[in-house]
Design a protein around this motif. Structure first.
Motif, PDB file in Angstrom:
ATOM      1  N   SER A  33      -6.567   2.197  -4.795  1.00  0.00           N
ATOM      2  CA  SER A  33      -5.174   1.607  -4.219  1.00  0.00           C
ATOM      3  C   SER A  33      -4.863   0.153  -4.806  1.00  0.00           C
ATOM      4  O   SER A  33      -3.865   0.065  -5.100  1.00  0.00           O
ATOM      5  CB  SER A  33      -5.375   1.614  -2.964  1.00  0.00           C
TER       6      SER A  33
ATOM      7  N   LYS B 270      -4.670   9.031  -0.947  1.00  0.00           N
ATOM      8  CA  LYS B 270      -5.132   9.430   0.319  1.00  0.00           C
ATOM      9  C   LYS B 270      -6.054   8.255   0.978  1.00  0.00           C
ATOM     10  O   LYS B 270      -6.707   7.604   0.400  1.00  0.00           O
ATOM     11  CB  LYS B 270      -6.121  10.598   0.268  1.00  0.00           C
ATOM     12  N   PRO B 271      -6.103   8.290   2.425  1.00  0.00           N
ATOM     13  CA  PRO B 271      -6.736   7.314   3.077  1.00  0.00           C
ATOM     14  C   PRO B 271      -8.440   7.478   2.778  1.00  0.00           C
ATOM     15  O   PRO B 271      -9.000   6.134   2.999  1.00  0.00           O
ATOM     16  CB  PRO B 271      -6.519   7.683   4.524  1.00  0.00           C
ATOM     17  N   GLU B 272      -8.727   8.440   2.350  1.00  0.00           N
ATOM     18  CA  GLU B 272     -10.183   8.154   1.990  1.00  0.00           C
ATOM     19  C   GLU B 272     -10.644   7.959   0.642  1.00  0.00           C
ATOM     20  O   GLU B 272     -11.736   7.879   0.236  1.00  0.00           O
ATOM     21  CB  GLU B 272     -10.731   9.723   2.243  1.00  0.00           C
ATOM     22  N   ASN B 273      -9.684   7.696  -0.251  1.00  0.00           N
ATOM     23  CA  ASN B 273      -9.719   7.122  -1.604  1.00  0.00           C
ATOM     24  C   ASN B 273     -10.223   5.663  -1.184  1.00  0.00           C
ATOM     25  O   ASN B 273      -9.926   4.711  -0.380  1.00  0.00           O
ATOM     26  CB  ASN B 273      -8.239   7.090  -2.424  1.00  0.00           C
ATOM     27  N   ASN B 274     -10.801   5.214  -2.533  1.00  0.00           N
ATOM     28  CA  ASN B 274     -11.304   3.874  -2.211  1.00  0.00           C
ATOM     29  C   ASN B 274     -10.296   2.745  -2.464  1.00  0.00           C
ATOM     30  O   ASN B 274      -9.442   2.977  -2.980  1.00  0.00           O
ATOM     31  CB  ASN B 274     -12.676   3.734  -3.134  1.00  0.00           C
ATOM     32  N   ILE B 275     -10.695   1.789  -2.068  1.00  0.00           N
ATOM     33  CA  ILE B 275      -9.786   0.357  -2.346  1.00  0.00           C
ATOM     34  C   ILE B 275      -9.599  -0.086  -3.765  1.00  0.00           C
ATOM     35  O   ILE B 275      -8.614  -0.691  -4.005  1.00  0.00           O
ATOM     36  CB  ILE B 275      -9.969  -0.624  -1.229  1.00  0.00           C
TER      37      ILE B 275
ATOM     38  N   TYR C 181       0.765  -1.113   0.043  1.00  0.00           N
ATOM     39  CA  TYR C 181      -0.065   0.157   0.172  1.00  0.00           C
ATOM     40  C   TYR C 181       0.971   1.090  -0.029  1.00  0.00           C
ATOM     41  O   TYR C 181       0.795   2.207  -0.805  1.00  0.00           O
ATOM     42  CB  TYR C 181      -0.981  -0.148   1.290  1.00  0.00           C
TER      43      TYR C 181
ATOM     44  N   ILE D 191     -15.725   1.324  -0.477  1.00  0.00           N
ATOM     45  CA  ILE D 191     -14.940   1.250   0.586  1.00  0.00           C
ATOM     46  C   ILE D 191     -13.678   1.944   0.681  1.00  0.00           C
ATOM     47  O   ILE D 191     -12.788   1.673  -0.008  1.00  0.00           O
ATOM     48  CB  ILE D 191     -14.415  -0.578   0.774  1.00  0.00           C
ATOM     49  N   THR D 192     -13.365   2.875   1.649  1.00  0.00           N
ATOM     50  CA  THR D 192     -12.197   3.481   1.682  1.00  0.00           C
ATOM     51  C   THR D 192     -10.940   2.693   2.055  1.00  0.00           C
ATOM     52  O   THR D 192     -11.341   1.822   2.929  1.00  0.00           O
ATOM     53  CB  THR D 192     -12.294   5.033   2.451  1.00  0.00           C
ATOM     54  N   TYR D 193      -9.869   3.287   1.883  1.00  0.00           N
ATOM     55  CA  TYR D 193      -8.770   2.482   2.424  1.00  0.00           C
ATOM     56  C   TYR D 193      -8.766   2.414   4.013  1.00  0.00           C
ATOM     57  O   TYR D 193      -8.241   1.641   4.949  1.00  0.00           O
ATOM     58  CB  TYR D 193      -7.303   3.065   1.951  1.00  0.00           C
ATOM     59  N   SER D 194      -9.113   3.525   4.732  1.00  0.00           N
ATOM     60  CA  SER D 194      -9.375   3.829   5.846  1.00  0.00           C
ATOM     61  C   SER D 194     -10.226   2.896   6.525  1.00  0.00           C
ATOM     62  O   SER D 194      -9.811   2.221   7.580  1.00  0.00           O
ATOM     63  CB  SER D 194      -9.798   5.267   6.371  1.00  0.00           C
TER      64      SER D 194
END
Lengths: 369, 369
Positions: free
Chosen positions: A188, A180-185, A170, B168-171
């Motif tokens: 990523s 950014k952490p608020e981007n979706n998986i 990651y 689903i966000t990475y967070s």
């Protein structure tokens, strides 16, 4: 993989671009005169240096000379109807296919656009894909040597992406994409999918050099994928890359993007093209006809001239004459624009006709699970 | 989605489990007497309360009573040969299928294990999948009503996972799984895949209640998926869940895991079973025969008794007699173990025979792209 200092990521390009800085920072090579000579018969985008830098494209050329298999891979994330600027890597791919008789692989990353664009629905992503695929086929790629595959249709790509995903942390994905952490998986995960696209020719055909024509902003992807290619479980060749400068928008600066307005869609009518070029194409001419006749125009900042140079006037002598006449003041901006309008409209009329044929040819190009 | 205080994540369960605390913390419901009565004819795991808590399983039962469609979904991440403990959710699924005549969906998450286990190769993951699928078919699910799908084979699951990944966000993924930045991006993507598994019955059959038998440690998944189910682009029913306590290992504590050694594989010979039970099955008996005859044993901590209760003695009266005799001291540990060894070996002999038939039936159960 080290975090990049630059803010040039695939989703973030703005302002004036300092190409020398990028070349130095990314550690890519400029295309040499020796290489350029081997590209004399290719598309203006290649022979005139819009594609100005590379990684290992010299190796690609020399592999081809030795009779070894080489291929081209270039993709598209469809999120709208296609416009002229979108054609750039595909015109290059087609030209390489014609010049070097190689296979071309075209991934359609409907998933990427779906992940990144909040307002884009799944259904709409599929719709754009289908529409864009027809445009790509209409460009005239060779059937049987050209393979178009769409992530949401040729889902077997997930098998390859998974194997790559295991090798990307990651942290790396975050660094390459500025996540950014608020981007979706999905977002990523996408670097794995993109690397699977770039390595797909080797997954399908075994180890060989494949070249990716990309905007220079896409180089972080390329570096990531070159690292992955050499993991022992793959043992692939590092993919080569050809790096393009950004094609100017009609307004003159930055990347050609439909969000800035005034772009030419492949579906535009002759009248729309005429209006857009007349209204938006940034001119290197003078303020008055008298001044222009006396001092001449500047083709280097003139968008109409640049479009002729990059896309629409393959004949070097004809282009030189246009350049000379514009610089001397013999050719007015309005006349230069008329030349471009005529060229674009001939191209689009042909394209729109071929699109109808392309709809019937889809099955010859599409990979299915 | 709020970050959980608990350290119970799907990949991290250790020490003694305080079930009351988990029920309170996770906000699940205990299975009521009314519900238990409706489960009287089901597998010991259900009727005897190994599955002790739930979410919306009352709604599932009542939907079935009203003649509405209900289904069961439970999966497996294959990373080794199957052992007795792995069968638990499948025995429940099969029992629900027999009792309520419903469809069962079985996702095989070879990708999950591949992402999480550093040393597991892609090829090995596929091999374990195939082996495990044969075991599952051998359990006796109904063909035509049971659908097994493997992420690396039925890759179309990616189409569903992508739609969920966008939500689903990475967070969130990080919170649910306790991810670290150095974990790979397949792993951080996997929650989308898992949610796609749980919602798959509704993607395939339209909106209805599907129940997931899971270990209580899997509840974070369930909560995540219940949230996703209600997004407007899906408009699904929230999936129901049945939560199991951990099945004790032969040693007596914690989760049954082959890494602790002394587990019984479905491929074990009668002799291996005998040796393992005699050597490893934690006894609730006394130190000497004399003491045992006088004071009796404790069935509640005795693994052999618990295995009979949970898995191998469906007859309540027979079980009660074993319990009484053990408590009174009439039944010795060695005799109790003999009963269990016999039961397991009858089961495994039958299973191993059915496995051979199952190999020929694979196509009746497997979903393909």
């Amino acid at each position: 993989m080290a975090k990049e200092e630059s803010t040039v990521t695939p989703w973030e390009v703005s302002g004036e671009i300092d190409y020398d800085k990028l070349v130095k920072e990314f550690g890519v090579s400029l295309i040499s005169e020796t290489m350029r000579k081997k590209l004399e018969k290719t598309h203006p985008l290649l022979k005139r240096g819009v594609y100005f830098a590379h990684r290992d494209f010299d190796k690609w050329l020399s592999a081809h000379e030795k009779g070894k298999k080489v291929s081209v891979i270039t993709g598209r994330g469809p999120s709208e109807k296609m416009q002229l600027g979108h054609l750039v890597p595909f015109l290059v791919a087609k030209s390489l296919q014609e010049t070097f008789n190689c296979e071309v692989f075209i991934p359609i990353s409907d998933d990427e656009k779906f992940y990144v664009k909040e307002g884009l629905s799944y259904e709409k992503a599929l719709e754009y894909s289908k529409d864009n695929i027809i445009d790509l086929i209409a460009l005239g790629f060779k059937p049987g040597k050209t393979f178009i595959f769409e992530d949401f249709v040729y889902t077997d790509i997930y098998k390859y992406a998974a194997r790559i995903a295991k090798r990307i942390t990651y942290s790396t994905s975050k660094a390459v994409f500025g996540l950014k952490p608020e981007n979706n998986i999905g977002w990523s995960f996408y670097p794995a999918m993109q690397a699977a696209h770039i390595l797909f020719p080797q997954f399908q055909r075994g180890k060989h050099i494949s070249v990716v024509p990309v905007g220079i902003d896409q180089d972080p992807f390329i570096r990531l994928t070159r690292d992955i290619a050499e993991f022992p479980e793959f043992n692939f060749e590092k993919p080569a890359a050809l790096h393009a400068k950004f094609i100017p928008s009609l307004h003159g600066g930055g990347k050609m993007s439909s969000s800035e307005g005034g772009v030419i869609f492949l579906s535009d009518s002759p009248k729309e093209v005429e209006t857009k070029i007349k209204k938006y194409a940034f001119s290197g001419g003078r303020d008055t006809i008298e001044e222009h006749r006396k001092l001449g125009g500047n083709p280097d900042v003139d968008v109409s001239y640049q479009y002729l140079r990059m896309l629409f006037e393959p004949d070097d002598k004809k282009l030189q004459k246009i350049r000379d006449d514009y610089k001397s003041g013999k050719l007015l901006t309005s006349e230069l624009k008329e030349i471009l309008i005529e060229k674009i409209n001939v191209f689009l009329a042909e394209h729109q006709k071929r699109r109808k044929l392309a709809e019937k040819q889809i099955d010859k190009f599409i990979l299915k699970n």
